[in-house]
Design a protein around this motif. Structure first.
Motif, short mmCIF file in Angstrom:
data_model
loop_
_atom_site.label_atom_id
_atom_site.label_comp_id
_atom_site.label_asym_id
_atom_site.label_seq_id
_atom_site.Cartn_x
_atom_site.Cartn_y
_atom_site.Cartn_z
N UNK A 12 -35.93 -2.67 15.57
CA UNK A 12 -36.88 -1.63 14.64
C UNK A 12 -36.13 -1.11 13.86
N UNK A 13 -36.80 -0.92 12.06
CA UNK A 13 -35.59 0.30 11.18
C UNK A 13 -35.65 1.60 11.77
N UNK A 14 -34.82 2.11 11.40
CA UNK A 14 -34.06 3.49 11.55
C UNK A 14 -35.16 4.47 12.43
N UNK A 15 -36.25 3.47 12.50
CA UNK A 15 -37.71 4.99 12.69
C UNK A 15 -37.48 5.10 14.69
N UNK A 16 -36.33 3.92 15.53
CA UNK A 16 -37.73 3.25 16.35
C UNK A 16 -38.42 2.31 16.92
N UNK A 17 -39.15 1.87 18.20
CA UNK A 17 -40.22 1.10 18.42
C UNK A 17 -41.53 2.03 18.10
N UNK A 18 -41.99 0.89 17.59
CA UNK A 18 -43.79 1.63 17.87
C UNK A 18 -44.26 0.53 18.30
N UNK A 19 -45.72 1.80 18.73
CA UNK A 19 -46.54 1.56 19.38
C UNK A 19 -48.11 1.80 18.63
N UNK A 20 -47.94 0.72 18.57
CA UNK A 20 -50.08 0.42 17.95
C UNK A 20 -51.10 0.70 18.45
N UNK A 21 -51.95 0.91 18.08
CA UNK A 21 -53.34 1.34 18.09
C UNK A 21 -54.47 1.53 17.36
N UNK A 22 -55.91 0.91 17.54
CA UNK A 22 -56.50 1.46 16.66
C UNK A 22 -56.98 2.80 15.82
N UNK A 23 -55.75 3.85 16.30
CA UNK A 23 -56.18 5.47 15.96
C UNK A 23 -54.87 5.63 15.12
N UNK A 75 -23.51 9.29 28.37
CA UNK A 75 -22.81 7.76 28.49
C UNK A 75 -24.18 6.67 28.59
N UNK A 76 -24.95 7.07 28.00
CA UNK A 76 -26.21 6.18 27.73
C UNK A 76 -26.64 5.84 26.33
N UNK A 77 -27.28 4.27 26.32
CA UNK A 77 -27.18 3.94 24.89
C UNK A 77 -28.23 2.60 24.95
N UNK A 78 -28.98 3.02 24.15
CA UNK A 78 -30.27 2.05 23.84
C UNK A 78 -30.49 1.27 22.86
N UNK A 79 -31.53 -0.23 22.99
CA UNK A 79 -32.11 0.01 22.02
C UNK A 79 -33.27 -0.11 22.32
N UNK A 80 -34.10 -0.13 21.20
CA UNK A 80 -35.41 0.11 21.14
C UNK A 80 -35.71 -0.59 20.14
N UNK A 81 -36.83 -1.91 20.70
CA UNK A 81 -38.12 -2.89 20.11
C UNK A 81 -38.91 -1.82 19.80
N UNK A 82 -40.19 -2.53 19.38
CA UNK A 82 -41.64 -2.38 19.40
C UNK A 82 -42.37 -2.66 20.49
N UNK A 83 -41.91 -3.34 21.31
CA UNK A 83 -42.21 -2.90 22.65
C UNK A 83 -41.29 -2.84 23.76
N UNK A 84 -40.16 -3.46 23.44
CA UNK A 84 -39.16 -3.52 25.44
C UNK A 84 -38.42 -2.59 24.66
#
Length: 148
Positions: A12-23, A75-84
């Motif tokens: 996703x854009x530079x903000x990282x992953x997103x978790x969405x709910x009704x709230x 020593x840690x590198x990550x890829x963060x998506x919307x749900x994974x």
């Protein structure tokens, strides 16, 4: 370098992953996931340190600076998506530890920690063992030689 499997994470854009709910919406920065993964990795017995040679050298210098803190994401590198999330870990193992058991323990601890804390599904944890730490005679407390 660490091989990337056929599993991919949609970035996703530079903000990282997103978790969405009704709230509302929650975004998770890559650094958050990397810190959680770094702390979870260090908790596993048999991990001497994280990162390659250059990263460990910079980390050692950083820790000598008064008021500085430990870089938990070293020593840690990550890829963060919307749900994974996908996580790559570079480490130095302690001599005598089964590397296959160590890798399994790290994967379990990292996956459980990340999924529990941020709610992202961890699709893979790649582990790159850079070296094995062998305790030297300088590290022994008794000061006696084994051979006399």
């Amino acid at each position: 370098m660490i091989n990337v499997s056929e599993k991919t994470v949609v970035k996703t854009p530079a903000t990282g992953g997103a978790l969405e709910s009704a709230q509302g919406r929650t975004t998770i920065a890559d650094t958050v996931v990397s810190k959680i993964a770094g702390i979870a990795t260090r908790e596993v017995t048999g991990v001497h340190s994280l990162g390659g040679g250059a990263a460990r050298a910079v980390g050692a210098l950083r820790e000598r600076i008064p008021g500085s803190s430990t870089n938990h994401g070293q020593g840690i590198s990550v890829e963060v998506g919307e749900k994974e999330a996908a996580i790559d870990i570079q480490l130095v193992a302690e001599f005598g530890v089964s590397i296959t058991d160590l890798a399994a323990g790290i994967r379990t601890n990292v996956i459980n920690s990340v999924e529990r804390m941020v709610g992202l599904s961890v699709v893979e944890v790649n582990i790159d063992v850079q070296d094995v730490h062998v305790p030297s005679e300088d590290d022994s407390d008794d000061g006696e030689s084994r051979v006399q």
